[in-house]
Design a protein around this motif. Structure first.
Motif, PDB file in Angstrom:
ATOM      1  N   HIS A   1      -3.015  -0.712  -4.086  1.00 12.49           N
ATOM      2  CA  HIS A   1      -4.499  -0.749  -2.744  1.00 12.49           C
ATOM      3  C   HIS A   1      -3.798  -2.346  -2.666  1.00 12.49           C
ATOM      4  CE1 HIS A   1      -5.588   3.040  -3.653  1.00 12.49           C
ATOM      5  NE2 HIS A   1      -5.837   2.289  -5.450  1.00 12.49           N
TER       6      HIS A   1
ATOM      7  N   PRO B   1      -8.288   7.506  -6.395  1.00 12.68           N
ATOM      8  CA  PRO B   1      -8.295   5.778  -5.926  1.00 12.68           C
ATOM      9  C   PRO B   1     -10.193   5.530  -6.292  1.00 12.68           C
ATOM     10  CG  PRO B   1      -6.951   6.554  -4.168  1.00 12.68           C
ATOM     11  CD  PRO B   1      -6.909   7.638  -4.940  1.00 12.68           C
TER      12      PRO B   1
ATOM     13  N   VAL C   1       0.938  -1.238  -0.076  1.00 15.20           N
ATOM     14  CA  VAL C   1       0.004   0.146  -0.115  1.00 15.20           C
ATOM     15  C   VAL C   1       1.164   1.099   0.164  1.00 15.20           C
ATOM     16  CG1 VAL C   1      -1.617   1.626   0.997  1.00 15.20           C
ATOM     17  CG2 VAL C   1      -2.431  -1.409   1.293  1.00 15.20           C
TER      18      VAL C   1
END
Length: 564
Positions: free
Chosen positions: A81, A121, A60
């Protein structure tokens, strides 16, 4: 050959080229957009740097990769992610991904990164600014990602055969540009040489994404076994591309951008015409062509798909490449106009797959002759958008009968001829295709069947006594869009797909493949008649390799060395 026998080499007729079955057999060529980009990078000596790689032990974090052109710098800002497996989906309705990206105009500062971290994101759920040029996302290959991490962490290289089965570690599920979600409009970038050709922003984003993905997989292996993990062998590393899943959203683009479609196909057809018009073939060029044909045969045998339609095409292609190889063993390439002779043999002998592969192969050793056509592939749709209202109505009727003669021969009252319907989904505002007689979609139909609409207008023209197009359209405004298209197609011969785009047997993947071939994609693998997986940049040099490696000899597998 006497002067009187000199062949007249004309462009292929639009009625031949612009059929869906043929468009669905297109292959990448040296005019494709990925290849244009890498040639420019090499020629202009672009510099690349990994400016940030802040990824934790769970995978991450974020990274920034910068490409420095002679005048501008562009940064891929990547967010990685930790996505649970049950949330991984290639569908456009997905809301989470393994990685998300934006291509940033310049070099982002900390405030930019903080803003992007809140929006990128989220993809459609967020918003970007005019400083961002694209928005994209990618998912890991379930089959390959963990395997490669495991092997490298164990101090071993992955098996080349397993790499070949998939060919990528991540695949993008969307790469948005040209103003979508607040990103910069194409008009704001059109005067920059590096973005003058179509889709160069998107191609640059994917190219830098590939570099990030390879660094990420090696990072995750080091996290698992810090003292033992290996980096990927450079030869194996280059065998990974970036996968892509493309669905129906891309298909209508070819219908809604007629001038651009024309310029893509016209450039390709003019390139073919130029090669065929060469009166002789130097020995070195013939040798290079033979090698390229041999490599294409290897490529055909390495191409896999589980889709029955694509499997049949691959059988044709493999047989065609064998036939081409055998023909080259006996063909007299010293006779006048050898490339035209070879092309005419291919037209008479090969399937559509083989013919369009032959187009690609004929262009390959003739870069000096055809590469300038890359400059003709962009278009300003507004240049041809104005309807000529002063045109005599009789002239419009002649155009309709010439361009859409194929459509006038169709019985549009038959259900199979109008079985499909194009509409826009409410949830994602994405193009969709439904079944006209099974779903209540008629009120939402999009004008994406020019053939049917041309036939309707042709009937109205026959009943009209208006002297001009303007007076006709005043009484029949429902035909404005097809009158415009007809006038565009009269000037730009490849502007229209000359096939029924709502027929029951129509395969949307034909349109997808045609567009993706101009991107430079390889290994088309349909997953249904409505979406396809591809591979981008497989075997291409990485940014750090460009200075010492060829930029444009990577789309086909190399020939085996002696002893291999």
């Amino acid at each position: 050959m006497a002067e009187a026998e000199t062949p007249t080499i004309a462009l292929r007729a639009p009625d031949t080229v612009m059929k869906l079955a043929r468009l669905g057999a297109f292959h990448q060529t040296r005019l494709s957009f990925m290849r244009q980009l890498l040639r420019r990078m090499k020629a202009e000596q672009w510099r690349f740097e990994e400016r940030v790689f802040d990824i934790d032990t769970n995978g991450v974090g974020h990274a920034v990769y910068v490409a420095h052109t002679p005048r501008h710098s562009y940064s891929l800002v990547a967010f990685s992610h930790d996505l649970p497996a049950d949330q991984r989906s290639d569908r456009v309705i997905a809301t989470a991904w393994d990685a998300t990206f934006t291509l940033f105009d310049g070099i982002p500062d900390e405030a930019d990164i903080a803003r992007l971290a809140k929006n990128v994101p989220r993809q459609e759920g967020g918003r970007v600014s005019e400083r961002e040029l694209s928005l994209s996302r990618a998912n890991r290959s379930v089959r390959l990602w963990d395997y490669v991490v495991d092997r490298l962490a164990a101090g071993k290289q992955p098996d080349a055969r397993k790499i070949a089965e998939v060919g990528y570690l991540m695949r993008t599920t969307a790469v948005y540009g040209s103003g979508k979600f607040g990103a910069a409009d194409r008009d704001a970038l059109a005067d920059r040489p590096e973005f003058r050709a179509p889709f160069q922003v998107e191609m640059l984003s994917v190219y830098l994404t590939r570099a990030f993905v390879m660094d990420l997989v090696e990072h995750m292996a080091r996290v698992r076994a810090p003292g033992q993990a290996l980096a990927l062998d450079p030869v194996l590393r280059r065998r990974f591309g970036i996968g892509n899943s493309t669905g129906l959203g891309m298909a209508p683009f070819l219908i809604t951008h007629p001038a651009l479609l024309n310029n893509w196909v016209a450039s390709r057809e003019e390139a073919l015409r130029r090669v065929r018009a060469l009166p002789e073939a130097p020995r070195a060029t013939v040798s290079a062509f033979r090698q390229t044909a041999a490599r294409a045969r290897i490529h055909a045998h390495g191409w896999r798909s589980e889709h029955p339609g694509q499997q049949a095409k691959l059988e044709d292609l493999r047989a065609d490449m064998l036939a081409l190889t055998e023909h080259l063993d006996t063909a007299d390439m010293t006779a006048p106009y050898p490339w035209d002779r070879l092309w005419r043999w291919g037209e008479a002998t090969l399937s559509l797959e083989g013919q369009e592969q032959l187009v690609s192969l004929l262009l390959e050793p003739h870069g000096d002759l055809v590469d300038d056509l890359c400059e003709t592939m962009s278009a300003d749709e507004e240049d041809n958008w104005r309807i000529d209202g002063a045109m005599p109505l009789a002239d419009l009727r002649v155009i309709i009968e010439d361009v859409y003669g194929w459509a006038l021969a169709i019985d549009w009252s038959a259900k199979p001829a109008q079985a499909r319907i194009w509409y826009t989904s409410e949830e994602k505002l994405e193009p969709r295709m439904g079944e006209r007689f099974e779903e209540p979609l008629a009120p939402y139909e999009q004008p994406l069947c020019p053939g049917r609409d041309a036939a309707l207008m042709h009937a109205a023209l026959a009943a009209s006594d208006a002297p001009t197009v303007a007076e006709f359209l005043l009484k029949h405004p429902e035909h404005r869009h097809i009158a415009r298209r007809a006038q565009i197609a009269a000037q730009l011969p490849y502007a229209e797909i000359r096939d029924n785009t709502i027929d029951a047997s129509m395969m949307p993947i034909d349109m997808l493949r045609m567009k993706l071939s101009f991107f430079g994609a390889c290994h088309f693998d349909p997953r249904s008649d409505r979406w396809v997986r591809i591979n981008m940049y497989q075997n291409a040099p990485f940014p750090e390799d460009l200075a010492r490696n060829a930029a444009d000899d990577w789309t086909l597998p190399r020939l085996p060395e002696v002893g291999e």
